[in-house]
Design a protein around this motif. Sequence first.
Motif, PDB file in Angstrom:
ATOM      1  N   GLU A  76       1.312  -0.796  -0.314  1.00 53.26           N
ATOM      2  CA  GLU A  76      -0.119  -0.160   0.253  1.00 53.26           C
ATOM      3  C   GLU A  76       1.025   0.865   0.097  1.00 53.26           C
ATOM      4  OE1 GLU A  76      -2.739   1.271  -0.508  1.00 53.26           O
ATOM      5  OE2 GLU A  76      -3.754  -0.279   0.793  1.00 53.26           O
ATOM      6  N   ALA A  77       1.973   1.832   0.805  1.00 56.91           N
ATOM      7  CA  ALA A  77       3.045   2.171   0.989  1.00 56.91           C
ATOM      8  C   ALA A  77       3.346   2.426  -0.427  1.00 56.91           C
ATOM      9  CB  ALA A  77       3.204   2.041   1.919  1.00 56.91           C
ATOM     10  N   ALA A  78       3.603   1.552  -1.015  1.00 60.75           N
ATOM     11  CA  ALA A  78       4.649   1.488  -2.385  1.00 60.75           C
ATOM     12  C   ALA A  78       3.706   2.114  -3.352  1.00 60.75           C
ATOM     13  CB  ALA A  78       5.277   0.263  -2.752  1.00 60.75           C
ATOM     14  N   GLY A  79       2.420   1.874  -3.282  1.00 59.68           N
ATOM     15  CA  GLY A  79       2.186   2.636  -4.573  1.00 59.68           C
ATOM     16  C   GLY A  79       1.943   4.103  -3.644  1.00 59.68           C
ATOM     17  N   MET A  80       1.485   4.420  -2.556  1.00 62.12           N
ATOM     18  CA  MET A  80       1.626   5.373  -2.344  1.00 62.12           C
ATOM     19  C   MET A  80       2.721   6.789  -2.615  1.00 62.12           C
ATOM     20  SD  MET A  80      -0.339   5.292   0.917  1.00 62.12           S
ATOM     21  CE  MET A  80       0.087   7.444   1.189  1.00 62.12           C
ATOM     22  N   ALA A  81       4.311   6.395  -2.725  1.00 61.40           N
ATOM     23  CA  ALA A  81       5.264   6.812  -2.802  1.00 61.40           C
ATOM     24  C   ALA A  81       5.915   5.827  -4.335  1.00 61.40           C
ATOM     25  CB  ALA A  81       6.679   6.240  -1.480  1.00 61.40           C
ATOM     26  N   ARG A  82       5.110   5.099  -4.947  1.00 61.96           N
ATOM     27  CA  ARG A  82       5.727   4.866  -6.427  1.00 61.96           C
ATOM     28  C   ARG A  82       7.087   4.464  -6.233  1.00 61.96           C
ATOM     29  NH1 ARG A  82       3.210   9.620 -10.922  1.00 61.96           N
ATOM     30  NH2 ARG A  82       1.060   9.490 -10.107  1.00 61.96           N
ATOM     31  N   LEU A  83       7.235   3.496  -5.192  1.00 60.31           N
ATOM     32  CA  LEU A  83       7.810   2.264  -5.359  1.00 60.31           C
ATOM     33  C   LEU A  83       7.931   0.949  -5.454  1.00 60.31           C
ATOM     34  CD1 LEU A  83       9.882   4.420  -2.531  1.00 60.31           C
ATOM     35  CD2 LEU A  83      10.684   4.725  -4.827  1.00 60.31           C
ATOM     36  N   THR A  84       8.814  -0.186  -5.694  1.00 60.66           N
ATOM     37  CA  THR A  84       8.472  -0.982  -5.412  1.00 60.66           C
ATOM     38  C   THR A  84       8.120  -1.688  -3.682  1.00 60.66           C
ATOM     39  OG1 THR A  84      10.524  -2.346  -4.725  1.00 60.66           O
ATOM     40  CG2 THR A  84       9.914  -1.609  -7.286  1.00 60.66           C
ATOM     41  N   ASP A  85       7.186  -2.701  -4.251  1.00 62.38           N
ATOM     42  CA  ASP A  85       7.299  -2.988  -2.093  1.00 62.38           C
ATOM     43  C   ASP A  85       8.419  -3.599  -1.833  1.00 62.38           C
ATOM     44  OD1 ASP A  85       6.239  -4.982  -4.280  1.00 62.38           O
ATOM     45  OD2 ASP A  85       5.543  -6.235  -2.759  1.00 62.38           O
ATOM     46  N   ARG A  86       8.737  -4.049  -2.538  1.00 61.42           N
ATOM     47  CA  ARG A  86      10.346  -5.065  -1.648  1.00 61.42           C
ATOM     48  C   ARG A  86      11.227  -3.813  -1.529  1.00 61.42           C
ATOM     49  NH1 ARG A  86       9.236  -8.722  -5.936  1.00 61.42           N
ATOM     50  NH2 ARG A  86       8.611 -10.928  -5.122  1.00 61.42           N
ATOM     51  N   ARG A  87      11.457  -2.642  -1.849  1.00 61.34           N
ATOM     52  CA  ARG A  87      12.666  -1.864  -1.781  1.00 61.34           C
ATOM     53  C   ARG A  87      11.491  -0.609  -0.411  1.00 61.34           C
ATOM     54  NH1 ARG A  87      14.137   4.060  -4.612  1.00 61.34           N
ATOM     55  NH2 ARG A  87      14.836   4.663  -3.344  1.00 61.34           N
ATOM     56  N   LEU A  88       9.902  -1.031  -0.457  1.00 59.26           N
ATOM     57  CA  LEU A  88       9.479   0.321   0.177  1.00 59.26           C
ATOM     58  C   LEU A  88       9.428  -1.360   2.354  1.00 59.26           C
ATOM     59  CD1 LEU A  88       6.951   1.520   1.945  1.00 59.26           C
ATOM     60  CD2 LEU A  88       8.386   2.616   0.890  1.00 59.26           C
ATOM     61  N   GLN A  89       9.830  -2.528   1.516  1.00 57.37           N
ATOM     62  CA  GLN A  89       9.067  -3.181   3.225  1.00 57.37           C
ATOM     63  C   GLN A  89      10.028  -3.380   4.028  1.00 57.37           C
ATOM     64  OE1 GLN A  89       7.543  -6.602   2.997  1.00 57.37           O
ATOM     65  NE2 GLN A  89       8.520  -7.776   4.706  1.00 57.37           N
ATOM     66  N   GLY A  90      11.408  -3.004   2.795  1.00 60.35           N
ATOM     67  CA  GLY A  90      12.633  -2.797   3.367  1.00 60.35           C
ATOM     68  C   GLY A  90      13.574  -1.552   4.212  1.00 60.35           C
ATOM     69  N   GLU A  91      12.827  -0.454   3.407  1.00 58.10           N
ATOM     70  CA  GLU A  91      12.710   0.585   4.218  1.00 58.10           C
ATOM     71  C   GLU A  91      12.467   0.398   5.739  1.00 58.10           C
ATOM     72  OE1 GLU A  91      11.842   4.634   2.132  1.00 58.10           O
ATOM     73  OE2 GLU A  91      13.072   3.459  -0.403  1.00 58.10           O
ATOM     74  N   ILE A  92      10.976  -0.463   5.877  1.00 54.10           N
ATOM     75  CA  ILE A  92      10.367  -0.171   6.687  1.00 54.10           C
ATOM     76  C   ILE A  92      11.047  -0.959   8.055  1.00 54.10           C
ATOM     77  CG2 ILE A  92       8.475  -1.509   7.572  1.00 54.10           C
ATOM     78  CD1 ILE A  92       6.665  -0.412   5.557  1.00 54.10           C
ATOM     79  N   ASP A  93      11.769  -2.153   7.593  1.00 54.55           N
ATOM     80  CA  ASP A  93      12.457  -2.546   8.448  1.00 54.55           C
ATOM     81  C   ASP A  93      13.332  -1.931   8.721  1.00 54.55           C
ATOM     82  OD1 ASP A  93      10.692  -5.456   8.173  1.00 54.55           O
ATOM     83  OD2 ASP A  93      11.963  -6.100   6.600  1.00 54.55           O
ATOM     84  N   HIS A  94      14.030  -1.096   7.579  1.00 54.54           N
ATOM     85  CA  HIS A  94      16.115  -0.290   8.296  1.00 54.54           C
ATOM     86  C   HIS A  94      14.710   1.053   9.661  1.00 54.54           C
ATOM     87  CE1 HIS A  94      19.194   1.269   7.791  1.00 54.54           C
ATOM     88  NE2 HIS A  94      18.784   2.410   7.755  1.00 54.54           N
TER      89      HIS A  94
END
Length: 471
Positions: A76-94
């Motif tokens: 969901e957040a990746a769609g808002m930020a126009r990023l891939t969900d894998r990258r966004l989940q990595g940013e969340i973990d970080h």
Amino acid sequence: MTSNGDHGLGGEGASGGSPHADAFSVFAEALDLAHASDVARVRALAELGWSALREARRDGVRGMASDMELRSVAAEAAGMARLTDRRLQGEIDHAMAVIDDYPAVFDAWVQRRIERGHVDVVVRVGAGVPDEVRDSFAEAAIAVCERDVPSRVRAALDALAAQLHPQTFTERHKTAAAERCVRVFHGSDGMSNLVANIPTVIAAGMLDRLTQMGQSVKDARVEGADGAEAAGAVGVHADAVASPAGTDAAPDVRTMDQLRADILGDLVLGGAPVVDPTYGTDRAGGLGAIRARVQVAVTAETLMGRDDNPAEAVGAALIDADTARQLAGQVSEWDRLFIDPVTRTPVEIDTYRPTASMKKLLMARDQHCRFPGCQRAAIRCEIDHTIDHALGGHTHIFNLAHLCQRHHSMKQFTKWEVRQVGGGILEWTSPLGRVYREDVPIPSVCFTIDTADPPRSRAGAGKPPGGPPPF
């Protein structure tokens, strides 16, 4: 190198000091805004992660449910930020690691004592530091970071982590070796970096052997040149010695770096590994028979040589037209698909599993996972019934689509929904109601090459034997 966050230049500089005072003032304001934005983003990302965990644990459910909820939130957040969900989940973990595991480091960053780059390095190095000494490591790491720029603190932080670690280096190496892996990072101009995280002694040995092999090629090149000179001295045409009889191959002028890269490709793509469990019998071994597979998408015009637009190694990056045509020339079997260019007439069967022809059609149509933003190649994906077969969904071209394992599971176990709206177009709806449309990739010819011979720059490269297959 210290920073207290006071970027003001004062009126004195503006009136009679540096002629660039105003520009520096604007830049200082931009730095303040960027800092505040970065801090707010990390806090927001961490809150997304905490929210996902709270929701997953609300009914006491953990494990896979937590992971699926986090995947859903990341998508969901990746769609808002126009990023891939894998990258966004990595940013969340970080972000969660920064705030939860290194609160002192996070506070130092908020106070502008250190920079964002420092935080990333500390968290990366600290990943191998046990919980019981993490606070001590963090405090000492802050002092190191305050003295220098982010790009020059890694060595000092590595040494600090080693000093504080209660385990011996040998014990840590065994743990680290268990995480050995190989990754690919795609670059530009049809090139990528293949990175192997392996024990140092193996890496050093590999480089040495590649160098020795490259030197042997260079020595053979010199011997060939000496033979050509000797032949010229006794009246024999030099070209007859420099090249095998009946060939017009160009002289080998590759550098040592190029030789090492080419030899590595040859060994990996064509060699039989020592770890082959069937090695030592009267045959080459099962692993030696495995050939690399690359899914390539290329337009018919490029394949036929009518233009030189780049092709795509699906799930990877662009490749040049000559390489695509060379690979196409190595394919022994082609399947032509006759599809109405307007209606794309559907094919349907009554069984659960699609036919081989339908699989090929779907692979040519989809090219990659059909979740928005995902580029995992179709050959690495699963064919999913958009409307589940058990719920009456047909095994029909327009009820099938490729999904990677990550997004296939997310479709099954989270509130993300998908429907096909016709023409192979997928419409995804997120748990918050946002709609993302996944169009069919640009029509192209698609083939998969099994190769043991990596393409190189040779005379005549890009002209596959016999030319492209007829259409």
